[in-house]
Design an enzyme around this catalytic site. Structure first.
Site, PDB file in Angstrom:
ATOM      1  N   ARG A  46      25.519   4.695  -2.282  1.00 56.42           N
ATOM      2  CA  ARG A  46      26.745   4.057  -1.815  1.00 56.42           C
ATOM      3  C   ARG A  46      27.942   4.604  -2.581  1.00 56.42           C
ATOM      4  NH1 ARG A  46      28.696   0.015  -4.347  1.00 56.42           N
ATOM      5  NH2 ARG A  46      26.691  -0.935  -4.854  1.00 56.42           N
ATOM      6  N   TYR A  98      45.852   2.501  19.390  1.00 56.41           N
ATOM      7  CA  TYR A  98      44.471   2.216  19.780  1.00 56.41           C
ATOM      8  C   TYR A  98      44.201   0.717  19.742  1.00 56.41           C
ATOM      9  CZ  TYR A  98      39.406   1.852  19.117  1.00 56.41           C
ATOM     10  OH  TYR A  98      38.086   1.482  19.198  1.00 56.41           O
ATOM     11  N   ASP A 170      47.616   8.107  11.794  1.00 55.32           N
ATOM     12  CA  ASP A 170      46.364   8.336  12.495  1.00 55.32           C
ATOM     13  C   ASP A 170      46.498   9.677  13.219  1.00 55.32           C
ATOM     14  OD1 ASP A 170      44.267   8.458  14.325  1.00 55.32           O
ATOM     15  OD2 ASP A 170      44.287   6.312  14.743  1.00 55.32           O
ATOM     16  N   LYS A 195      35.584  11.570  16.772  1.00 55.13           N
ATOM     17  CA  LYS A 195      36.213  12.312  17.863  1.00 55.13           C
ATOM     18  C   LYS A 195      36.170  13.822  17.600  1.00 55.13           C
ATOM     19  CE  LYS A 195      37.182   8.113  19.328  1.00 55.13           C
ATOM     20  NZ  LYS A 195      37.007   7.214  18.175  1.00 55.13           N
TER      21      LYS A 195
END
Length: 379
Positions: A46, A98, A170, A195
């Protein structure tokens, strides 16, 4: 080093134990220590994982940033950014963004006392009207999802620096192949790695890039403490995808232009939203801050008829009707009921997100086949 070379090599070095040219998938949860505290830099996956570290270095290099961090999804990356704030802080955000970002802002973080202002940013001077002593973050997308609006990053950065506010951008729609917000003054650059960076519709991931030591330390602490990390297998897939990012984006741009110009001439199509048109608002800014106009396009019909859009999308044979974007395959999306369903209709209408609007992610297939598919679907 130029971008095309960075895409192939950045963050990736031969494995010292074998000479493997690709970063191995370190599929481990923990690391053996010779004695307590003697862990050679790796304790628990982690916190540290060599495959993830290689990807973080790669994304930082692509964005001309000093640091990169990857997360389990794009929303997990946004979640980490908002966790920099505290109750009473305020965020100025674009009003065309978004739907998942709008949802996490309004349905999650507003409950913790953070206030969000959703405003038009076509003229970034409008941001000044909402700045006050509590403003701690400006958040924007460019091009925006799904209206393809262009925001002047350099202008927004000047306002942010004037008031000592963090500017987050973004950069998902452009990708670092077409735009580098860090070079224009952004403090944090965010990607839905799902994406274009991944590029093959087989990974869900998010990323942040930054230059500030302080921001990196705070965000790395949040990444580790809250635990929304990306797994090594997914990191490996993205490292592989990035190696062809420059080639894929070139084809996305070429096909995107052909499809956009075809739609603009179609008698049944009313408006086409694509920043490459000279008539597009802020086209001059797009031309200045981008190296191509991308493969994302939205369009509407003459009548705002949702059922007409449904019929068209149901007839597609090459375009896949699906959530997401940025893969090698072309996709069609109905934002009003899919990606932006969390945004109230009255808010969608304010920015022109009509019920009939269709968003296309133009892939890397033959452009003539894509146009033929649009022709038979629209009729």
């Amino acid at each position: 080093m130029r971008f095309d070379t960075k895409a192939v090599h950045a963050g990736v070095t031969p494995d010292p134990s074998t000479g493997a040219i690709m970063t191995p998938i370190f599929q481990t949860s923990t690391y053996v220590q010779q004695s307590p505290g003697n862990h050679k830099g790796f304790e628990y996956s982690r916190t540290q994982n060599p495959t993830r570290f290689a990807l973080q270095d790669s994304i930082a290099a692509l964005e001309n940033a000093r640091y990169g961090l990857v997360f389990g999804s794009g929303l997990a990356a946004i979640d980490a950014v908002i966790k920099l704030l505290k109750p009473g802080d305020e965020v100025i955000s674009a009003n065309d963004l978004y739907g998942g970002t709008y949802r996490i802002f309004t349905k999650v973080f507003e409950n913790f006392g953070i206030k969000f202002h959703f405003i038009g940013m076509e003229d970034v001077a409008n941001i000044e009207n909402y700045v006050n002593d509590n403003t701690k973050l400006i958040w924007l997308e460019t091009p925006t999802n799904p209206m393809m609006n262009i925001v002047d990053i350099k202008g927004a950065a000047a306002i942010a620096k004037k008031h000592n506010i963090i500017l987050g951008v973004d950069n998902t729609f452009a990708s670092p192949a077409l735009q580098n917000p860090m070079d224009l003054g952004a403090d944090i650059v965010m990607h839905s790695v799902t994406k274009y960076l991944g590029g093959h519709s087989d990974v869900v991931m998010g990323a942040l890039a930054m230059n500030s030591d302080v921001l990196y330390q705070r965000l790395a602490f949040i990444q580790n403490s809250c635990g929304a990390v990306a797994g090594p297998q997914d990191c490996f897939l993205v490292l592989r995808g990035i190696k062809t990012l420059h080639l894929r984006m070139q084809r996305h741009c070429e096909n995107g232009e052909k499809v956009a110009r075809y739609l603009a001439e179609h008698p049944k199509v009313n408006k086409v939203y694509w920043p490459g048109f000279e008539s597009h608002p802020n086209h001059a800014i797009a031309k200045e801050q981008m190296r191509g106009f991308g493969g994302m396009i939205s369009f509407t019909f003459h009548e705002d008829d949702m059922q007409q859009s449904f019929r068209v999308m149901e007839r597609f044979k090459v375009f896949a009707l699906a959530e997401s974007l940025g893969g090698v395959e072309s996709m069609a999306n109905h934002p009003a009921t899919m990606t932006h369903g969390a945004i109230p209709r009255e808010e969608r209408m304010k920015v022109g997100l009509l019920d009939s609007l269709i968003r296309l992610s133009v892939g890397i297939e033959d452009a003539d086949d894509l146009i033929a598919d649009l022709e038979q679907a629209i009729g």
